[in-house]
Design an enzyme around this catalytic site. Structure first.
Site, PDB file in Angstrom:
ATOM      1  N   ARG A 157       0.843  -1.216   0.000  1.00  0.00           N
ATOM      2  CA  ARG A 157       0.000   0.000   0.000  1.00  0.00           C
ATOM      3  C   ARG A 157       0.877   1.264   0.000  1.00  0.00           C
ATOM      4  O   ARG A 157       0.519   2.276   0.606  1.00  0.00           O
ATOM      5  CB  ARG A 157      -0.960   0.030   1.195  1.00  0.00           C
ATOM      6  CG  ARG A 157      -1.834  -1.188   1.371  1.00  0.00           C
ATOM      7  CD  ARG A 157      -2.903  -1.306   0.283  1.00  0.00           C
ATOM      8  NE  ARG A 157      -3.822  -2.385   0.585  1.00  0.00           N
ATOM      9  CZ  ARG A 157      -3.654  -3.652   0.185  1.00  0.00           C
ATOM     10  NH1 ARG A 157      -2.627  -3.988  -0.572  1.00  0.00           N
ATOM     11  NH2 ARG A 157      -4.530  -4.582   0.504  1.00  0.00           N
ATOM     12  N   GLU A 207      -5.922   3.781   6.407  1.00  0.00           N
ATOM     13  CA  GLU A 207      -5.486   3.677   5.012  1.00  0.00           C
ATOM     14  C   GLU A 207      -5.876   4.917   4.198  1.00  0.00           C
ATOM     15  O   GLU A 207      -5.101   5.372   3.360  1.00  0.00           O
ATOM     16  CB  GLU A 207      -6.122   2.412   4.397  1.00  0.00           C
ATOM     17  CG  GLU A 207      -5.293   1.765   3.317  1.00  0.00           C
ATOM     18  CD  GLU A 207      -5.896   0.453   2.825  1.00  0.00           C
ATOM     19  OE1 GLU A 207      -5.651  -0.583   3.457  1.00  0.00           O
ATOM     20  OE2 GLU A 207      -6.612   0.466   1.806  1.00  0.00           O
ATOM     21  N   SER A 246     -11.355  -0.681   2.919  1.00  0.00           N
ATOM     22  CA  SER A 246     -10.544  -1.027   4.098  1.00  0.00           C
ATOM     23  C   SER A 246     -10.111   0.252   4.782  1.00  0.00           C
ATOM     24  O   SER A 246      -9.467   1.096   4.163  1.00  0.00           O
ATOM     25  CB  SER A 246      -9.289  -1.776   3.670  1.00  0.00           C
ATOM     26  OG  SER A 246      -9.629  -2.995   3.119  1.00  0.00           O
TER      27      SER A 246
END
Ligand code: NAP
Length: 341
Positions: free
Chosen positions: A159, A332, A236
């Site tokens: 990520r 995130e 998420s």
């Protein structure tokens, strides 16, 4: 392209948080980008699916709208498929599959745009976008010049990317206009995630085609993840924490059942959703926000939730996980704007 003022962003973020952009521009023509006024606070908006608007944004929101997708070229080993930054990610994956160019099927139904994929290095079911990216084209809004980034330039990680490491996802410096994917002709199924393998087995499929993998993942995702159009959310909400091997060993001894996934560098990825569930937040609400009942990684807006509600919920979840496991959870999504009361 017309510059607008006090533009509402509520329908442009999948959490449906209310906020105004002082200035807003829908960008569908690369040629005009170098002519933008300099020194203005900027934010580059794609699908708004990884975004928390804390309040009004006092700068310029550039909403990426470039469209187009094509086979750029092919060689003996691969197809090189290019898509413009404003293309919808899921539609692009399905389109590539339909053309007979597989390789992105594990990333099906991820919300957002093609241009956002390298920034977040989106990943799911054992594949990260960075593994398929051949090059990224972007305009540096400080200099007005175009830059082409190779996969090495992009510094992809879990990520992670150059855009995040340089803070360009917050400063709006680099606007991604197009991404080219390298899709190998020697296709191999990637079914190592247990849920995916189980879904294929349930369907009696032992040698899946790319489309069958896509179909199985669509079913899995629809079963577990809320549709933002019905229940606003940002996918998420927490990154899976990565800890060193010794910490993982101690945690696993103290907490039987803790899912641990060893990384190539020897570190260990823990499942944030499992940690959140263990501290009792799955299905719980705080004010108008809550943690989704079927998936503890998803934070949902049950109606008219405000940024303060999100901040309170995030802090509560983080502190409970820290207290029980000694692990820090990192959100995130990107947070922009300032909290308003
Ligand atoms: P899951 O299968 O219950 O697994 C929980 C976590 O463990 C996942 O986050 C996954 O990490 C990791 N994991 C599972 N099997 C693994 C394996 N064989 N090797 C390495 N790591 C493994 O996960 P889930 O919550 O149902 O999600 C399934 C997939 O969809 C995951 O890849 C997840 O990232 C993705 N997803 C994406 C979004 C989104 O908005 N983009 C939202 C929810 C889920 P990873 O997350 O690193 O894969």
């Amino acid at each position: 392209m017309t510059l607008q003022t006090d533009f509402p962003l509520t329908t442009l973020n999948t959490l449906q948080l209310p906020a105004l952009a002082a200035h807003y521009l829908y960008v569908d023509d690369c040629a005009l980008l170098p002519k933008l006024p300099p020194h203005q606070r900027r934010f580059i908006l794609g699908g708004g699916s990884n975004l928390v608007l804390l309040g009004d944004f006092d700068g310029l929101v550039l909403h990426v709208g470039f469209k187009g997708k094509r086979l750029a070229f092919e060689d003996a080993d691969a197809w090189y498929v290019e898509a413009a930054g404003g293309e919808n990610w899921h539609d692009f994956v399905l389109w590539a599959l339909a053309q007979g160019w597989p390789g992105l099927e594990n990333l099906v139904l991820i919300p957002g745009t093609v241009g956002a994929a390298p920034v977040q290095n989106i990943g799911a079911y054992g594949l990260e976008a960075g593994e398929r990216i051949h090059q990224v084209r972007a305009i540096d809004l400080e200099t007005g010049s175009e830059k082409i980034f190779s996969p090495t330039d992009c510094r992809f990680g879990y990520r992670q990317s150059l855009w995040k490491q340089e803070g360009w996802h917050l400063s709006g410096r680099s606007l991604i206009t197009a991404v080219t994917f390298r899709l190998p002709k020697q296709w191999q199924a990637n079914c190592r995630y247990a849920d995916l393998a189980a879904e294929l087995e349930k369907r009696g499929i032992s040698q899946p085609t790319p489309q069958q993998i896509a179909d199985a993942i669509i079913t899995l995702r629809q079963r577990k993840l809320p549709d933002p159009a019905i229940l606003p959310n940002a996918g998420s909400f927490f990154e899976n924490p990565i800890v060193d091997a010794l910490t993982a060993e101690k945690l696993a001894a103290a907490h039987p059942g803790l899912p641990c996934y060893r990384q190539a560098d020897g570190k260990v990825k823990l499942a944030a959703g499992w940690l959140i569930e263990q501290v009792g937040w799955k299905g719980r609400q705080l004010g108008k926000m809550g943690i989704y009942e079927k998936q503890a990684l998803i934070l949902v807006n049950y109606g008219n939730g405000k940024s303060q509600d999100i901040c309170a919920l995030v802090t509560a979840v983080q502190s409970d996980v820290r207290r029980q496991f000694g692990v820090d959870l990192r959100p995130e999504p990107v947070f922009i704007g300032s909290v308003t009361n």
